[in-house]
Structure formats: C-alpha cells, structure tokens
Design a protein around this motif. Structure first.
Motif, PDB file in Angstrom:
ATOM      1  N   TYR A  24       0.814  -1.209   0.000  1.00 37.66           N
ATOM      2  CA  TYR A  24       0.000   0.000   0.000  1.00 37.66           C
ATOM      3  C   TYR A  24       0.849   1.261   0.000  1.00 37.66           C
ATOM      4  N   LYS A  25       0.390   2.251  -0.744  1.00 34.80           N
ATOM      5  CA  LYS A  25       0.897   3.604  -0.608  1.00 34.80           C
ATOM      6  C   LYS A  25       0.226   4.202   0.615  1.00 34.80           C
ATOM      7  N   SER A  59       3.264  11.557   1.707  1.00 30.76           N
ATOM      8  CA  SER A  59       2.954  10.193   1.296  1.00 30.76           C
ATOM      9  C   SER A  59       4.242   9.415   1.104  1.00 30.76           C
ATOM     10  N   THR A 104       5.454   5.672  -0.874  1.00 32.28           N
ATOM     11  CA  THR A 104       5.052   4.534  -1.681  1.00 32.28           C
ATOM     12  C   THR A 104       5.542   3.230  -1.060  1.00 32.28           C
ATOM     13  N   ASN A 105       5.146   2.116  -1.670  1.00 27.00           N
ATOM     14  CA  ASN A 105       5.587   0.820  -1.150  1.00 27.00           C
ATOM     15  C   ASN A 105       7.093   0.633  -1.316  1.00 27.00           C
ATOM     16  N   SER A 106       7.697   1.386  -2.220  1.00 27.92           N
ATOM     17  CA  SER A 106       9.147   1.303  -2.411  1.00 27.92           C
ATOM     18  C   SER A 106       9.909   2.341  -1.596  1.00 27.92           C
ATOM     19  N   SER A 129       9.486   5.812  -1.717  1.00 26.08           N
ATOM     20  CA  SER A 129       9.546   7.171  -2.260  1.00 26.08           C
ATOM     21  C   SER A 129       8.575   8.063  -1.503  1.00 26.08           C
ATOM     22  N   THR A 130       9.039   9.265  -1.200  1.00 24.10           N
ATOM     23  CA  THR A 130       8.225  10.168  -0.385  1.00 24.10           C
ATOM     24  C   THR A 130       7.863  11.442  -1.143  1.00 24.10           C
ATOM     25  N   ASN A 131       6.799  12.070  -0.668  1.00 21.70           N
ATOM     26  CA  ASN A 131       6.329  13.320  -1.259  1.00 21.70           C
ATOM     27  C   ASN A 131       5.725  14.159  -0.149  1.00 21.70           C
ATOM     28  N   TYR A 180      -3.681   3.386   0.371  1.00 24.60           N
ATOM     29  CA  TYR A 180      -4.220   3.308  -0.985  1.00 24.60           C
ATOM     30  C   TYR A 180      -3.541   2.205  -1.793  1.00 24.60           C
ATOM     31  N   TYR A 181      -4.374   1.306  -2.322  1.00 21.24           N
ATOM     32  CA  TYR A 181      -3.956   0.333  -3.335  1.00 21.24           C
ATOM     33  C   TYR A 181      -5.228  -0.183  -3.984  1.00 21.24           C
ATOM     34  N   GLN A 214      -9.051   2.699  -1.139  1.00 24.12           N
ATOM     35  CA  GLN A 214      -8.370   3.465  -0.109  1.00 24.12           C
ATOM     36  C   GLN A 214      -9.145   3.387   1.197  1.00 24.12           C
TER      37      GLN A 214
END
Length: 114
Positions: free
Chosen positions: A32-33, A50, A52-54, A56-58, A98-99, A102
């Motif tokens: 999930y993100k 946010s 991600t599953n890997s 990565s951030t925002n 979210y995937y 949500q």
C-alpha cells in the motif's frame, strides 16, 4: 476488516515536535501507498505527506524540511515526524492507505499553540 489507528497527536507549543503513528491491520501493508492528510476547521482536507511501497516520499510545500514520513513494513506502521511545528499546522491528521481501494483512519488532533 481494515483498520487504521492513529496515535501521537496532542497539544504542543510552537517550535515543538510530535510523532504520529498509524498502525494498520486487515491489509497487506507492504503493497500500500500510505499517506498523512490533515483538515483544519473550515478548510478542505489536504495531503501532507505520502510514501510509496518502495519508500519514495512526497510532501506538501508547507511542511518540507520540517516533517518526515516513514514506514515500518514489519510492524504495519507508518509514521509522521513533525518538527518545528507552527500554529498553522493545527488540524486533525488522518492516515490513508491506498492500493486500488483506499482506507482512512479516524484521525488524531494536533494543536500547536502557546
């Protein structure tokens, strides 16, 4: 049943720090993100950060350099470290997963005030 449980909110003085946690159950957390949103009185809910599953951030511009989002897939938990808090950070903070679908947590209040 999917559950997202936030914790760590509270009252803090300007310049202080808080760490929010969101523990997830009922989902395969690692795919999930995850995100943190906030909603202040009279304003729309906005995305704060946010991941991600890997990994990565925002971040929204207003919190860049002050907030850090992270996740621990082994504990099904996402965190939001908030430093140098300002009164304008006051809001209810919501955890989001979210995937395809949500899910939302119930929210935790953060109040920044002297």
């Amino acid at each position: 049943q999917v559950q997202l449980g936030e914790s760590g909110g509270g009252l803090v003085q300007p310049g202080g720090s808080l760490r929010l946690s969101c523990a997830a159950s009922g989902i395969t957390f690692s795919i999930y993100k995850m995100g943190w949103y906030r909603q202040a009185p009279g304003k729309e809910r906005e995305l704060v950060a946010s991941i991600t599953n890997s990994g990565s951030t925002n971040y929204v511009d207003s919190v860049k350099g002050r907030f850090t989002i992270s996740r621990d897939n082994a504990k099904n938990t996402v965190f939001l470290q908030m430093n140098s808090l300002k009164p304008e950070d006051t809001a209810v903070y919501y955890c989001n997963a979210y995937y395809v679908y949500q899910y939302w947590g119930q929210g935790t209040q953060v109040t920044v005030s002297s």
